[in-house]
Design an enzyme around this catalytic site. Sequence first.
Site, mmCIF file in Angstrom:
data_model
loop_
_atom_site.group_PDB
_atom_site.id
_atom_site.type_symbol
_atom_site.label_atom_id
_atom_site.label_comp_id
_atom_site.label_asym_id
_atom_site.label_seq_id
_atom_site.Cartn_x
_atom_site.Cartn_y
_atom_site.Cartn_z
ATOM 1 N N LYS A 61 -1.840 16.038 21.905
ATOM 2 C CA LYS A 61 -1.241 15.541 23.146
ATOM 3 C C LYS A 61 0.078 16.280 23.407
ATOM 4 O O LYS A 61 0.942 16.329 22.547
ATOM 5 C CB LYS A 61 -1.003 14.036 23.046
ATOM 6 C CG LYS A 61 -2.279 13.242 22.823
ATOM 7 C CD LYS A 61 -2.018 11.770 22.575
ATOM 8 C CE LYS A 61 -1.352 11.538 21.233
ATOM 9 N NZ LYS A 61 -1.283 10.099 20.885
ATOM 10 N N THR A 92 7.469 4.906 28.849
ATOM 11 C CA THR A 92 6.245 5.462 28.259
ATOM 12 C C THR A 92 5.891 4.795 26.927
ATOM 13 O O THR A 92 5.126 5.334 26.150
ATOM 14 C CB THR A 92 6.398 6.975 28.051
ATOM 15 O OG1 THR A 92 7.568 7.229 27.257
ATOM 16 C CG2 THR A 92 6.524 7.689 29.392
ATOM 17 N N GLY A 145 3.997 2.953 24.376
ATOM 18 C CA GLY A 145 2.596 2.583 24.212
ATOM 19 C C GLY A 145 1.597 3.500 24.866
ATOM 20 O O GLY A 145 0.405 3.196 24.906
ATOM 21 N N THR A 146 2.035 4.655 25.369
ATOM 22 C CA THR A 146 1.096 5.541 26.056
ATOM 23 C C THR A 146 0.051 6.129 25.109
ATOM 24 O O THR A 146 -1.100 6.319 25.485
ATOM 25 C CB THR A 146 1.850 6.686 26.761
ATOM 26 O OG1 THR A 146 2.749 7.298 25.836
ATOM 27 C CG2 THR A 146 2.642 6.158 27.948
ATOM 28 N N GLY A 147 0.454 6.426 23.864
ATOM 29 C CA GLY A 147 -0.514 6.957 22.909
ATOM 30 C C GLY A 147 -1.591 5.949 22.577
ATOM 31 O O GLY A 147 -2.779 6.299 22.452
ATOM 32 N N CYS A 148 -1.196 4.682 22.447
ATOM 33 C CA CYS A 148 -2.164 3.611 22.195
ATOM 34 C C CYS A 148 -3.146 3.488 23.359
ATOM 35 O O CYS A 148 -4.356 3.381 23.167
ATOM 36 C CB CYS A 148 -1.441 2.279 22.008
ATOM 37 S SG CYS A 148 -0.135 2.280 20.789
#
Length: 258
Positions: free
Chosen positions: A173, A204, A206-209
């Site tokens: 990412k 942003t 929690g965007t990876g979750c």
Amino acid sequence: MLKILTIAGSDCSGGAGIQADLKTIAAHRMYGMSAITALTAQNTTGVFGVQETPSEFVAQQLDAIFTDIVPDAVKIGMLGRPELIHVIAEKLRQYGAKHIVLDPVMVSTSGSKLLPDDAIRALTEALFPLARVITPNLLEAQVLCGFPIEGEDDMRNAARVIGGGHASSILIKGGHGRQDATDLLYENGAPHWLRGERIDNTNTHGTGCTLSAAIACRLAEGRPLLESVTLAKAYLTGAIAAMLNLGAGPGPLDHGYW
């Protein structure tokens, strides 16, 4: 109804971890289940406490889920001790879990390592081979490949190194990059670039979750990996572009585990 299991930590503020995953799953009109690996006291400004779940109780949660409501896909997030990682890997093999999306939560936004070396080693040896796709951010990819990632050539080389010891695909990412938000999906030795413009939004957390949970939802539908990742990225981009701001404080800082 398709059923998605998330194995991750709980975020009491609701922005990341189990809570973000379940919201994402519900938004995709699927049934969400969770095995909680840790409780955290956190919000968008920081992590203030962590209480890890005993490995045997995580195993009990997985037994309860897989012997009743069998998941169509699994998302894995925050883990911890090597013994917990091995227990989860054993249970996933035991029940033949499919469409596993592994988000290796290893490095905080500030660059601090969140997993000790023995846990990282357990993660790569026990869980990486089971995953359909692994989704490190740039900082995590640097830890996994062992060299700095400065541009697209480095991203390609990193994906090749990370995926070299197993059959999993790698999604690096690019959201931590300075110029844009371009991601690289490395599948079966072929690079696929997912171009994206950086959105000026500090919210942003929690965007990876959210991204990894959305990928799991699309894989559960039987879609190819590239299509699943493309749709998940579009979903996340739309969420960031909505510019929702719930906090009353000065704004998010290093949110640590997510």
